[in-house]
Design an enzyme around this catalytic site. Structure first.
Site, short mmCIF file in Angstrom:
data_model
loop_
_atom_site.label_atom_id
_atom_site.label_comp_id
_atom_site.label_asym_id
_atom_site.label_seq_id
_atom_site.Cartn_x
_atom_site.Cartn_y
_atom_site.Cartn_z
N TYR A 1 0.73 -1.16 -12.51
CA TYR A 1 1.05 -0.18 -11.47
C TYR A 1 1.57 1.12 -12.10
O TYR A 1 1.09 2.22 -11.80
CB TYR A 1 2.09 -0.75 -10.50
CG TYR A 1 2.68 0.30 -9.58
CD1 TYR A 1 1.92 0.83 -8.54
CD2 TYR A 1 3.97 0.80 -9.78
CE1 TYR A 1 2.44 1.82 -7.71
CE2 TYR A 1 4.49 1.78 -8.96
CZ TYR A 1 3.73 2.29 -7.92
OH TYR A 1 4.25 3.29 -7.12
N SER B 1 5.79 7.96 -9.74
CA SER B 1 6.86 6.98 -9.60
C SER B 1 7.72 6.95 -10.86
O SER B 1 7.22 7.22 -11.97
CB SER B 1 6.22 5.60 -9.40
OG SER B 1 7.17 4.58 -9.59
N LYS C 1 0.00 5.13 -12.32
CA LYS C 1 0.69 6.35 -11.91
C LYS C 1 0.70 7.37 -13.05
O LYS C 1 0.52 8.57 -12.83
CB LYS C 1 2.12 6.03 -11.45
CG LYS C 1 2.16 5.29 -10.13
CD LYS C 1 1.66 6.19 -8.99
CE LYS C 1 1.45 5.44 -7.71
NZ LYS C 1 0.91 6.29 -6.63
N1 LIG Z 1 7.93 2.86 -1.70
C1 LIG Z 1 8.41 3.15 -2.89
O1 LIG Z 1 9.52 2.73 -3.24
C2 LIG Z 1 7.63 4.02 -3.86
C3 LIG Z 1 8.23 4.41 -5.08
C4 LIG Z 1 7.50 5.22 -5.96
C5 LIG Z 1 6.23 5.65 -5.61
N2 LIG Z 1 5.66 5.25 -4.43
C6 LIG Z 1 4.30 5.72 -4.11
O2 LIG Z 1 4.33 6.34 -2.84
C7 LIG Z 1 3.08 6.19 -2.18
C8 LIG Z 1 3.29 5.66 -0.77
O3 LIG Z 1 3.96 4.41 -0.85
P1 LIG Z 1 4.48 3.65 0.45
O4 LIG Z 1 5.76 2.98 0.06
O5 LIG Z 1 4.46 4.54 1.63
O6 LIG Z 1 3.34 2.52 0.55
P2 LIG Z 1 2.48 2.04 1.82
O7 LIG Z 1 1.71 0.85 1.36
O8 LIG Z 1 3.35 1.91 3.02
O9 LIG Z 1 1.51 3.27 2.04
C9 LIG Z 1 0.30 3.45 1.34
C10 LIG Z 1 -0.74 3.93 2.35
O10 LIG Z 1 -1.95 4.23 1.68
C11 LIG Z 1 -3.04 3.59 2.37
N3 LIG Z 1 -4.06 3.31 1.34
C12 LIG Z 1 -3.93 2.48 0.27
N4 LIG Z 1 -5.04 2.54 -0.49
C13 LIG Z 1 -5.87 3.43 0.11
C14 LIG Z 1 -7.17 3.94 -0.21
N5 LIG Z 1 -7.84 3.56 -1.30
N6 LIG Z 1 -7.73 4.86 0.63
C15 LIG Z 1 -7.07 5.29 1.74
N7 LIG Z 1 -5.84 4.84 2.09
C16 LIG Z 1 -5.26 3.93 1.27
C17 LIG Z 1 -2.44 2.36 3.02
O11 LIG Z 1 -3.16 1.90 4.15
C18 LIG Z 1 -1.05 2.88 3.41
O12 LIG Z 1 -1.04 3.49 4.69
C19 LIG Z 1 2.25 5.28 -3.08
O13 LIG Z 1 1.42 6.11 -3.87
C20 LIG Z 1 3.29 4.60 -3.95
O14 LIG Z 1 2.76 4.21 -5.18
C21 LIG Z 1 6.34 4.45 -3.55
#
Ligand SMILES: NC(=O)c1ccc[n+]([C@@H]2O[C@H](COP(=O)([O-])OP(=O)(O)OC[C@H]3O[C@@H](n4cnc5c(N)ncnc54)[C@H](O)[C@@H]3O)[C@@H](O)[C@H]2O)c1
Length: 326
Positions: free
Chosen positions: A141, A117, A145
């Protein structure tokens, strides 16, 4: 190749599954459904429900499906919550990754793509953030990362695992209304929520050293982001031993005020924002240099802010039909 997509029932993961499948790769989703939605996983893609903290289950799944690469998106992602629950975030995001890497290296899986991120940079004081800009995360957070990137890189060096850490900037939009983000943690859904409530959208501070005084960010359409994962997966497959760290952004700054103006125009609300004091920890400007990813992967974003807002709005109206305007 068969790719395990951890977090594949989540917002971004579901788009990655879709893009990888369209590119001809086989995919398997591994997700504990803590924030994910099973219906987001398309027919024909196996869904294995489990936690990344469950080493035995991971090893069984890797073997049963003949997994040859992992895209690891499963994590907790709320910055504010991570301040209140740091131990939970370190456990899910760092310990979950460590256990997964143990299972992956024991199974001899050759390729690993990690969701990082822009939060790793903290408050960068530069026009364009390059991958060489010092990392100084401002929240637990962001720390998880950055620690995750270190774990991934160290494991690659020690075992030959080919790795890519992708630093996403501000992700928005959806490929289809049913795949839209259901959380209200980012600017676009926060503005949608206020408009739906009949309240003015909020601008946190208009005295930043930016052209219109409001914060500037780099927004990336989730469909483009998913394509970047396909490109990274292919690069790891084609040349083993890679160790990539890449910004995934558009390299274009958009201010909070500009975003609110565009949202007002697209949704038909036309409601001027109110200005409230700055939130602590908000950097004035965070915009990616997208040069390295273009050179390394030949990837460039195709969608603009208009596409992001329009598709996000369609997803919002699906969940909140009362928000629609004639
Ligand atoms: N959405 C954003 O703006 C953004 C920006 C930068 C980075 N990210 C990263 O992208 C990734 C996905 O984010 P997202 O927005 O799709 O979030 P989200 O919460 O929609 O998706 C995360 C998924 O991981 C699953 N999960 C969480 N912990 C788990 C575990 N211990 N074991 C198995 N499954 C688990 C959840 O059920 C969910 O389906 C994350 O790593 C997040 O940190 C997101």
């Amino acid at each position: 190749m068969t790719w395990l997509i951890t977090g594949g029932a989540g917002y971004i993961g579901a788009h990655v599954v879709r893009a990888m499948t369209e590119a001809g790769e086989r995919t398997v989703v591994y997700d504990d459904l803590s924030t994910g939605i099973a219906e987001r996983v398309p027919d024909g893609v196996p869904l294995e429900v489990g936690s990344t903290l469950d080493r035995e289950r991971l090893s069984r799944v890797l073997a049963a499906h003949g997994i040859t690469g992992v895209v690891h998106l499963a994590a907790k992602k709320q910055v504010g919550e991570s301040v209140d629950l740091p131990l939970h975030y370190y456990r899910e995001n760092v310990e979950g990754l460590r256990v997964l890497l143990e299972a992956v290296t024991a199974a001899g899986v050759p390729s690993f793509v990690f969701s990082s991120s822009a939060a790793v940079y903290g408050m960068p004081d530069v026009e364009l953030v390059t991958e060489e800009t010092p990392c100084a995360p401002m929240s637990p957070y962001g720390e998880t990362k950055l620690a995750g990137e270190w774990l991934v890189r160290a494991t690659g060096r020690a075992t030959g695992l080919s790795t890519a850490s992708l630093r996403y900037f501000n992700v928005a939009g959806a490929a289809a209304p049913e795949l839209a983000d259901t959380g209200v943690f980012n600017l676009i859904p926060m503005v949608f929520e206020k408009l739906t409530e009949g309240a003015p959208p909020r601008v946190f501070g208009d005295d930043y050293p930016t052209p219109d005084g409001t914060c500037v960010r780099d927004y990336i359409h989730v469909v483009d982001l998913a394509e970047a994962h396909v490109a990274a997966a292919r690069a790891l497959e084609e040349s083993p031993g890679r160790d990539l760290t890449l910004n995934i952004g558009r390299g274009e700054g958009v201010s909070v005020r500009e975003m609110i103006d565009r949202i007002n125009a697209i949704t038909g609300y036309g409601r001027p924002p109110t200005v409230t004091p700055r939130r602590p920890g908000d950097p004035a400007r965070v915009v990616a240099s997208a040069e390295r990813v273009a050179t390394e992967l030949g990837w460039k974003a195709k969608h603009d802010v208009q596409d992001m807002i329009t598709s996000a709005w369609e997803g919002w109206v699906r969940l909140h039909p009362e928000a629609a305007r004639d």
